[in-house]
Motif scaffolding. Structure first.
Motif, PDB file in Angstrom:
ATOM      1  N   GLU A 405       0.874  -1.174   0.000  1.00 26.35           N
ATOM      2  CA  GLU A 405       0.000   0.000   0.000  1.00 26.35           C
ATOM      3  C   GLU A 405       0.904   1.214   0.000  1.00 26.35           C
ATOM      4  N   GLY A 406       0.593   2.177  -0.853  1.00 31.57           N
ATOM      5  CA  GLY A 406       1.468   3.340  -0.932  1.00 31.57           C
ATOM      6  C   GLY A 406       0.726   4.588  -1.332  1.00 31.57           C
ATOM      7  N   ARG A 407       1.463   5.694  -1.239  1.00 34.93           N
ATOM      8  CA  ARG A 407       0.912   7.007  -1.578  1.00 34.93           C
ATOM      9  C   ARG A 407       1.036   7.229  -3.088  1.00 34.93           C
ATOM     10  N   ALA A 408      -0.039   7.680  -3.698  1.00 32.87           N
ATOM     11  CA  ALA A 408      -0.013   7.921  -5.143  1.00 32.87           C
ATOM     12  C   ALA A 408       0.746   9.202  -5.472  1.00 32.87           C
ATOM     13  N   VAL A 409       1.586   9.115  -6.494  1.00 35.63           N
ATOM     14  CA  VAL A 409       2.202  10.305  -7.095  1.00 35.63           C
ATOM     15  C   VAL A 409       1.747  10.293  -8.554  1.00 35.63           C
ATOM     16  N   VAL A 410       0.901  11.262  -8.908  1.00 31.68           N
ATOM     17  CA  VAL A 410       0.167  11.184 -10.172  1.00 31.68           C
ATOM     18  C   VAL A 410       0.805  12.048 -11.260  1.00 31.68           C
ATOM     19  N   PHE A 411       0.926  11.452 -12.438  1.00 30.24           N
ATOM     20  CA  PHE A 411       1.323  12.187 -13.641  1.00 30.24           C
ATOM     21  C   PHE A 411       0.126  12.188 -14.582  1.00 30.24           C
ATOM     22  N   ASP A 412      -0.233  13.371 -15.053  1.00 33.67           N
ATOM     23  CA  ASP A 412      -1.495  13.532 -15.758  1.00 33.67           C
ATOM     24  C   ASP A 412      -1.419  13.138 -17.231  1.00 33.67           C
ATOM     25  N   SER A 413      -0.225  13.024 -17.751  1.00 39.97           N
ATOM     26  CA  SER A 413      -0.056  12.708 -19.176  1.00 39.97           C
ATOM     27  C   SER A 413       1.405  12.329 -19.409  1.00 39.97           C
ATOM     28  N   LEU A 414       1.686  11.872 -20.633  1.00 42.14           N
ATOM     29  CA  LEU A 414       3.074  11.559 -20.990  1.00 42.14           C
ATOM     30  C   LEU A 414       3.947  12.811 -20.917  1.00 42.14           C
ATOM     31  N   ALA A 415       3.389  13.944 -21.326  1.00 44.08           N
ATOM     32  CA  ALA A 415       4.157  15.194 -21.294  1.00 44.08           C
ATOM     33  C   ALA A 415       4.452  15.591 -19.845  1.00 44.08           C
ATOM     34  N   ASP A 416       3.461  15.413 -18.988  1.00 47.27           N
ATOM     35  CA  ASP A 416       3.661  15.738 -17.567  1.00 47.27           C
ATOM     36  C   ASP A 416       4.734  14.834 -16.963  1.00 47.27           C
ATOM     37  N   LEU A 417       4.686  13.557 -17.348  1.00 47.87           N
ATOM     38  CA  LEU A 417       5.694  12.613 -16.855  1.00 47.87           C
ATOM     39  C   LEU A 417       7.089  13.065 -17.291  1.00 47.87           C
ATOM     40  N   ALA A 418       7.213  13.371 -18.588  1.00 44.80           N
ATOM     41  CA  ALA A 418       8.531  13.768 -19.109  1.00 44.80           C
ATOM     42  C   ALA A 418       9.030  15.037 -18.424  1.00 44.80           C
ATOM     43  N   ALA A 419       8.095  15.943 -18.114  1.00 45.00           N
ATOM     44  CA  ALA A 419       8.498  17.224 -17.541  1.00 45.00           C
ATOM     45  C   ALA A 419       8.937  17.102 -16.078  1.00 45.00           C
ATOM     46  N   ARG A 420       8.360  16.151 -15.333  1.00 48.40           N
ATOM     47  CA  ARG A 420       8.579  16.178 -13.881  1.00 48.40           C
ATOM     48  C   ARG A 420       9.322  14.995 -13.289  1.00 48.40           C
ATOM     49  N   ILE A 421       9.432  13.864 -14.038  1.00 47.39           N
ATOM     50  CA  ILE A 421       9.925  12.649 -13.387  1.00 47.39           C
ATOM     51  C   ILE A 421      11.347  12.815 -12.846  1.00 47.39           C
ATOM     52  N   ASP A 422      12.156  13.630 -13.497  1.00 46.95           N
ATOM     53  CA  ASP A 422      13.536  13.802 -13.043  1.00 46.95           C
ATOM     54  C   ASP A 422      13.764  15.129 -12.331  1.00 46.95           C
ATOM     55  N   ASP A 423      12.662  15.817 -12.029  1.00 51.08           N
ATOM     56  CA  ASP A 423      12.763  17.100 -11.324  1.00 51.08           C
ATOM     57  C   ASP A 423      13.223  16.833  -9.884  1.00 51.08           C
ATOM     58  N   SER A 424      14.293  17.474  -9.487  1.00 52.20           N
ATOM     59  CA  SER A 424      14.814  17.228  -8.140  1.00 52.20           C
ATOM     60  C   SER A 424      13.812  17.674  -7.072  1.00 52.20           C
ATOM     61  N   ALA A 425      12.860  18.541  -7.481  1.00 53.78           N
ATOM     62  CA  ALA A 425      11.862  19.011  -6.511  1.00 53.78           C
ATOM     63  C   ALA A 425      10.663  18.065  -6.404  1.00 53.78           C
TER      64      ALA A 425
END
Ligand code: FES
Length: 568
Positions: A405-425
């Motif tokens: 069981e875990g906390r969801a971290v949601v990406f709204d689209s492929l573009a959102d994923l690409a923009a944020r997955i490696d963001d240090s923040a």
């Protein structure tokens, strides 16, 4: 039986005068230099998918030579024709979007042209499903001949094979363990011969499924692309094609509900590709054969994983061939299979397996009473997050994450994923659940994006796996605790659209469940606020056809009007 082969006299062009049509066709066929004797023979069409944009099919010319040799030796006339080719890594947004287009091309060209039987030559991921779907719908006798898998390459003494090792080394590069020179050297050694990916990815899985369904000659699925046996298999396929033209073997006599169930069982025993669930559902659907995902779970309870191949194990397809191939797996599964199923060679599975057992390398293919795991490699999950099901390849997942069981971290689209997955923040921890939505069949053509990368800041800390959930697919060569094909997708109103970062999600492989731990009232409020899914439209062309008619993953992503009952 469909009656005597008609040869070039079949499917005449409509000029309102059949005799004139036949005369004109013969006249034009003679311009290709054929003798009258050749033009009177049964015609074996050969559907090819060679293309400069498809490295996997590079051996098509020599396969064609061998096939034609077999056809001519058996008294037929071999005429090849090109169709759409789907080179997996050369298509935007994803080859999956074009699988149904290729299936329509294959179906219509088989139906429109004069051929008494057809051989389908393909291999790269979506080509075999597309060819099978099209040929089944066309209703002519056919044989599938795959191009075969690649051989492995080497990097500093280590064997490399596309594409599990592509991902493994890319993950190491992302984690900073490899430099740019090293990754470039790896890049040059991942795919070193013609053929399909060297592991039990989608192409190899579909080749094994074709052999299990009975639509390829026995023993041909795993022969490496560059092995001389591949050409002998082509010659034998050509010979047999002439025979099935005379026998009038119809697709539905081979692809029966029992054969489909055998194929799903072999898929489980192979620890095969998740994509094969979608493709086999679509293939069966062309004959009105329904296969509910609940049945996959039932079969999984009594189907051990027998094969030790990447991405779930350590070996490659060339090892699988040398170890005994599909025949060895079928022999181990025999008590669980429908043995009356017929194959295109004209024998039952019982006949096939009654021959003396050949050598089997037990390091690669285990006996059923000493399996690699006791239950099947894939499971379907259901719950309030996936009302119509989702797929988890448990054979490739981290056992420690299967009940979690875990906390969801949601990406709204492929573009959102690409923009944020490696963001240090990015606020993310190793025990979180990464959620990607709007990557399903309607929203994005269902790309192989379900293998979400581990966020860079966690990868650098050595995190290798996390629970990841999406309405996308993943490559059959990928691995990890990855829940795919969530249906309905978010863009079709599925509950994936309602998940918010911070929600809790529970995954239980044992209970086959995937639950969003938010009460129904709160979800109803979110749905009201969200409103109906936005309409996704295309103004013209194939994309319009695709968006108007593609079905969800649990229906194989086939077009509604192409499945057996769709046009009625
Ligand atoms: Fe063609 Fe993998 S890229 S099978």
């Amino acid at each position: 039986m469909t009656g005597e082969p008609k040869g070039l006299g079949g499917n005449l062009t409509d000029y309102g005068d059949a005799d004139f049509s036949a005369y004109l066709r013969r006249s034009f066929a003679r311009s290709m230099g054929y003798s009258s004797e050749m033009l009177r023979r049964p015609v074996i069409g050969i559907a090819t998918a060679a293309s400069g944009f498809n490295n996997c099919h590079r051996t098509t010319p020599e396969i064609l030579d061998a096939l034609k040799r077999g056809v001519v030796a058996a008294g037929g006339l071999a005429l090849d024709f090109p169709t759409v080719s789907l080179g997996e890594v050369f298509l935007n947004p994803t080859s999956m979007m074009y699988r149904n287009l290729m299936s329509m091309d294959v179906e219509e060209m088989i139906r429109a042209q004069p051929m008494d039987a057809v051989v389908l030559v393909g291999g790269c991921d979506k080509t075999v499903p597309a060819q099978l779907m099209g040929a089944i719908s066309a209703g002519r006798p056919f044989i599938q001949l795959v191009v075969g898998p690649m051989m492995t390459g080497r990097y500093r003494g280590e064997r490399l094979g596309a594409c599990t090792d592509c991902r493994r080394f890319w993950a190491r590069y992302r984690a900073g363990e490899l430099g740019s020179e090293e990754i470039e050297t790896v890049e040059g050694n991942l795919a070193v011969t013609a053929g399909t990916c060297a592991v039990m990815g989608t192409a190899s899985t579909m080749a094994c499924i074709a052999e299990t369904l009975g639509v390829s000659l026995p023993g041909t699925a795993a022969i490496p692309a560059v092995h001389a046996d591949r050409l002998r298999a082509a010659e034998a396929t050509g010979r047999r094609a002439v025979e099935i033209a005379a026998e009038g073997v119809r697709p539905e006599t081979i692809v029966t509900p029992e054969a489909v169930e055998n194929a799903f069982r072999v898929l489980l025993a192979l620890g095969g590709s998740t994509n094969a669930v979608v493709h086999l559902t679509a293939i069966a659907g062309r004959l009105g054969i329904e296969f509910a995902l609940e049945r996959l779970n039932a079969l999984g309870e009594t189907t051990p994983v027998l094969v030790d191949l990447k991405p779930t194990g350590v070996n490659y397809m060339e090892d699988f061939y040398a170890a005994g191939g599909v025949g060895a797996v079928l022999r181990e599964l025999a008590p669980r299979l429908h043995l009356d199923a017929l194959n295109v060679a004209g024998e039952t599975l019982r006949d096939r397996l009654s021959a003396d057992a050949p050598y089997v390398d037990r390091d690669v293919i285990r006996p059923a009473d000493e399996p690699f795991r006791d239950d099947g490699g894939l499971i379907a999950l259901f719950g309030n997050l996936a009302p119509d099901g989702a797929i988890l390849k448990r054979a490739a997942a981290d056992a420690a994450l299967m009940e979690t069981e875990g906390r969801a971290v949601v990406f709204d689209s492929l573009a959102d994923l690409a923009a944020r997955i490696d963001d240090s923040a990015l606020d993310v921890n190793p025990d979180d659940v990464l959620v990607l939505r709007n990557a399903g069949p309607r929203a994005a053509g269902m790309p192989e994006a379900g293998y979400l990368p581990i966020p860079a800041k966690l990868a650098r800390r050595g995190v290798k796996d996390m629970v990841r959930i999406s309405d996308a697919r993943m490559s059959g060569t990928a691995f990890g605790t990855i829940v795919l094909h969530v249906a309905p997708e978010a863009a079709a109103g599925g509950p994936l659209a309602l998940v918010e970062t911070g929600d809790r999600i529970r995954l239980s492989a044992a209970a086959h469940s995937l639950e969003l731990l938010v009460d129904d009232a709160a979800l109803a409020k979110r749905r009201d606020k969200l409103g109906p899914p936005a309409s996704i439209r295309a103004t013209r062309g194939y994309r319009r056809l695709y968006l108007d008619h593609v079905q969800q993953a649990d229906k194989g992503c086939d077009f509604d009007f192409l499945s057996a009952d769709g046009g009625r």
